[in-house]
Design a protein around this motif. Sequence first.
Motif, mmCIF file in Angstrom:
data_model
loop_
_atom_site.group_PDB
_atom_site.id
_atom_site.type_symbol
_atom_site.label_atom_id
_atom_site.label_comp_id
_atom_site.label_asym_id
_atom_site.label_seq_id
_atom_site.Cartn_x
_atom_site.Cartn_y
_atom_site.Cartn_z
ATOM 1 N N ILE A 168 0.865 -1.179 0.000
ATOM 2 C CA ILE A 168 0.000 0.000 0.000
ATOM 3 C C ILE A 168 0.902 1.230 0.000
ATOM 4 O O ILE A 168 1.806 1.340 0.831
ATOM 5 N N ASP A 169 0.669 2.147 -0.931
ATOM 6 C CA ASP A 169 1.396 3.414 -0.976
ATOM 7 C C ASP A 169 0.462 4.533 -0.520
ATOM 8 O O ASP A 169 -0.664 4.658 -1.045
ATOM 9 N N LEU A 170 0.930 5.354 0.418
ATOM 10 C CA LEU A 170 0.150 6.486 0.902
ATOM 11 C C LEU A 170 0.814 7.784 0.465
ATOM 12 O O LEU A 170 2.033 7.949 0.625
ATOM 13 N N TYR A 171 0.013 8.701 -0.071
ATOM 14 C CA TYR A 171 0.531 9.966 -0.567
ATOM 15 C C TYR A 171 -0.251 11.139 0.040
ATOM 16 O O TYR A 171 -1.456 11.043 0.281
ATOM 17 N N TYR A 172 0.452 12.241 0.204
ATOM 18 C CA TYR A 172 -0.175 13.528 0.513
ATOM 19 C C TYR A 172 0.379 14.539 -0.481
ATOM 20 O O TYR A 172 1.587 14.715 -0.580
ATOM 21 N N PHE A 173 -0.514 15.196 -1.223
ATOM 22 C CA PHE A 173 -0.081 16.096 -2.290
ATOM 23 C C PHE A 173 -0.392 17.561 -2.001
ATOM 24 O O PHE A 173 -0.205 18.415 -2.862
ATOM 25 N N GLY A 174 -0.881 17.863 -0.803
ATOM 26 C CA GLY A 174 -1.160 19.249 -0.467
ATOM 27 C C GLY A 174 -2.606 19.463 -0.058
ATOM 28 O O GLY A 174 -3.430 18.558 -0.085
ATOM 29 N N ARG A 175 -2.901 20.702 0.322
ATOM 30 C CA ARG A 175 -4.226 21.053 0.852
ATOM 31 C C ARG A 175 -5.306 20.915 -0.222
ATOM 32 O O ARG A 175 -5.061 21.130 -1.401
ATOM 33 N N GLY A 176 -6.484 20.566 0.226
ATOM 34 C CA GLY A 176 -7.616 20.432 -0.686
ATOM 35 C C GLY A 176 -8.913 20.450 0.088
ATOM 36 O O GLY A 176 -9.385 21.499 0.536
ATOM 37 N N HIS A 177 -9.512 19.288 0.267
ATOM 38 C CA HIS A 177 -10.715 19.160 1.090
ATOM 39 C C HIS A 177 -10.398 19.552 2.532
ATOM 40 O O HIS A 177 -11.148 20.267 3.180
ATOM 41 N N THR A 178 -9.265 19.069 3.041
ATOM 42 C CA THR A 178 -8.708 19.460 4.331
ATOM 43 C C THR A 178 -7.203 19.693 4.120
ATOM 44 O O THR A 178 -6.748 19.752 2.983
ATOM 45 N N ASN A 179 -6.447 19.757 5.221
ATOM 46 C CA ASN A 179 -4.992 19.877 5.084
ATOM 47 C C ASN A 179 -4.286 18.541 5.316
ATOM 48 O O ASN A 179 -3.084 18.509 5.564
ATOM 49 N N GLY A 180 -5.055 17.424 5.213
ATOM 50 C CA GLY A 180 -4.441 16.126 5.456
ATOM 51 C C GLY A 180 -5.000 15.010 4.604
ATOM 52 O O GLY A 180 -5.027 13.849 5.033
ATOM 53 N N GLY A 211 -8.247 23.169 7.468
ATOM 54 C CA GLY A 211 -7.121 23.390 6.570
ATOM 55 C C GLY A 211 -7.408 23.263 5.093
ATOM 56 O O GLY A 211 -6.478 23.315 4.280
ATOM 57 N N GLY A 212 -8.674 23.086 4.702
ATOM 58 C CA GLY A 212 -9.013 22.972 3.285
ATOM 59 C C GLY A 212 -8.715 24.247 2.523
ATOM 60 O O GLY A 212 -8.664 25.342 3.097
ATOM 61 N N SER A 213 -8.541 24.116 1.204
ATOM 62 C CA SER A 213 -8.163 25.274 0.389
ATOM 63 C C SER A 213 -8.812 25.222 -0.982
ATOM 64 O O SER A 213 -8.626 24.253 -1.728
ATOM 65 N N GLY A 214 -9.549 26.267 -1.321
ATOM 66 C CA GLY A 214 -10.121 26.376 -2.654
ATOM 67 C C GLY A 214 -9.115 26.847 -3.680
ATOM 68 O O GLY A 214 -9.304 26.673 -4.883
ATOM 69 N N VAL A 215 -8.018 27.445 -3.232
ATOM 70 C CA VAL A 215 -6.952 27.897 -4.125
ATOM 71 C C VAL A 215 -6.027 26.745 -4.484
ATOM 72 O O VAL A 215 -5.567 26.616 -5.618
ATOM 73 N N GLU A 216 -5.768 25.865 -3.517
ATOM 74 C CA GLU A 216 -4.781 24.800 -3.703
ATOM 75 C C GLU A 216 -5.355 23.475 -4.172
ATOM 76 O O GLU A 216 -4.612 22.630 -4.680
ATOM 77 N N ILE A 217 -6.648 23.236 -4.008
ATOM 78 C CA ILE A 217 -7.196 21.897 -4.246
ATOM 79 C C ILE A 217 -6.951 21.401 -5.664
ATOM 80 O O ILE A 217 -6.589 20.240 -5.876
ATOM 81 N N GLY A 218 -7.106 22.268 -6.659
ATOM 82 C CA GLY A 218 -6.866 21.846 -8.040
ATOM 83 C C GLY A 218 -5.427 21.421 -8.264
ATOM 84 O O GLY A 218 -5.153 20.430 -8.955
ATOM 85 N N LYS A 219 -4.493 22.155 -7.642
ATOM 86 C CA LYS A 219 -3.075 21.821 -7.779
ATOM 87 C C LYS A 219 -2.776 20.473 -7.114
ATOM 88 O O LYS A 219 -2.012 19.657 -7.656
#
Length: 308
Positions: A168-180, A211-219
């Motif tokens: 199992i690979d776990l990734y975090y690519f940045g803020r979106g729905h939350t910050n985690g 921690g969610g972000s409407g600016v960062e979620i697409g990125k």
Amino acid sequence: MRRTIVLGVLIAAGTLSMTLAAYQQKPATPNVVEVEKLKDNLFMLKGGGGNTAVFVQTNGITVVDTKLPGWGQPILVKIKEISNKPITRIINSHTHGDHVSGNVDFPPTVDIVAQENTAANMKKMIPNSSAADQTVPAKTIFEEHEGRGLAKKTFKDKTTIGKDADRIDLYYFGRGHTNGDAFVVFPALRVMHAGDIFSGKNVPLLDAVNGGSGVEIGKSLDRAAKEVRTKVDTVITGHSTVMSVADLQEYAAFNDDFRDTVQAGKKAGKSVDEVFAAYKIPEKYKGYAAPAEARLKANIQVVFDETK
């Protein structure tokens, strides 16, 4: 004669009361978990909140997300029907109660894994700012169970659990729905669980207080799509059907377009209400759900607040 009439009235009244009591005490509808088989050893459990994944490995079972309060036991019952192997691990995609609350019903020996920001958020369980009910409970579900169900292991950007067919690979690519928001990839099966950062084809669920972000979620979504495009065929969404990596890439573009539209409105001097009144899902995103008004306005406000 009069005594007979009175007796009849009393019997009728008693019968009516019993009928009303029986109606009022009807048993609650049971929590029904629906199972969709994705692979021979991977299943999606639907109902009761976010989609749950059940990954049957060589020596145990990994569960991704555990739904709303009261749904942990139905999940356990359904897993027993799938396999008699022990549940060894829970992975929580993010902090919200419809994805983590069932944790408390699992055996205390089960490892619980989450991205480090999600682990911190779970200790607080601040209500989702994008939800209709933002009531702060006297105690969180984890406090009620003396900390049981909280994450025991964390990761920052990427980690791998197991190897070969069990990997199992776990990734975090940045803020979106939350910050985690964690992306959970099962490489041998070419499947990924995306949680609510990709809840379905709809306007995003932006929880700014967690921690969610409407600016960062697409990125963040774009980074995810680029990372897994040669590794994954099927994406388990947070609340919808399974989709493809192409759908994930499109959703990244949708969120970028949403951000750009809102920011352009603010730059033009429009208010949140004016941007809200004018917003329509672009024609190129056919099939996307019509946005709930409260969520749409809240998301616009999030982007306004993030945009200087």
